[in-house]
Write a protein that holds these residues in place. Structure first.
Motif: not given
Length: 114
Positions: A21-24, A33-41, A43-48, A69-74
């Motif tokens: 997820l950090v790499s993404r 939703n965008e972060l969860a798209a490539p995974y077979e899990m 939305l709740q699991a991704i949210s956790k 949106p989720v923002h990575l803290d550089a």
């Protein structure tokens, strides 16, 4: 970054899904939703996973109309990198000194040498 925050960040990154997820997020902000798209899990699991990264100070969320949106803290990643680099430099310096001792002409011969 204090010791507790550093420990939380490394613990969060110990999970391969969270590292992914950090790499993404290095590509830009994304919603759950965008972060969860490539995974077979779920939305709740991704949210956790995102919540763990958020608690570790690695990501943040903000509200943009209906999106969150989720923002990575550089800066947080920079703190981790600085911590790793500090220790890497210390080890490299120690190994450099060892190399100097092992290759110097003034090093005494081993005791069992003829």
């Amino acid at each position: 970054m204090d010791g507790t925050t550093l420990s939380r960040a490394f613990a969060a990154l110990a999970d391969p899904t969270r590292r992914d997820l950090v790499s993404r997020l290095t590509l830009g902000d994304a919603d759950v939703n965008e972060l969860a798209a490539p995974y077979e899990m779920s939305l709740q699991a991704i949210s956790k996973h995102i919540a763990v990264l958020e608690k570790a100070g690695l990501v943040s969320r903000r509200r943009e109309a209906q999106r969150r949106p989720v923002h990575l803290d550089a800066e947080a990643l920079g703190e981790l990198t600085r911590w790793i680099d500090h220790h890497r430099h210390a080890v490299e310096a120690r190994m450099g000194r060892l190399d100097e001792v092992l290759t110097s002409d003034s090093a005494p011969p081993p005791k069992d040498a003829p």
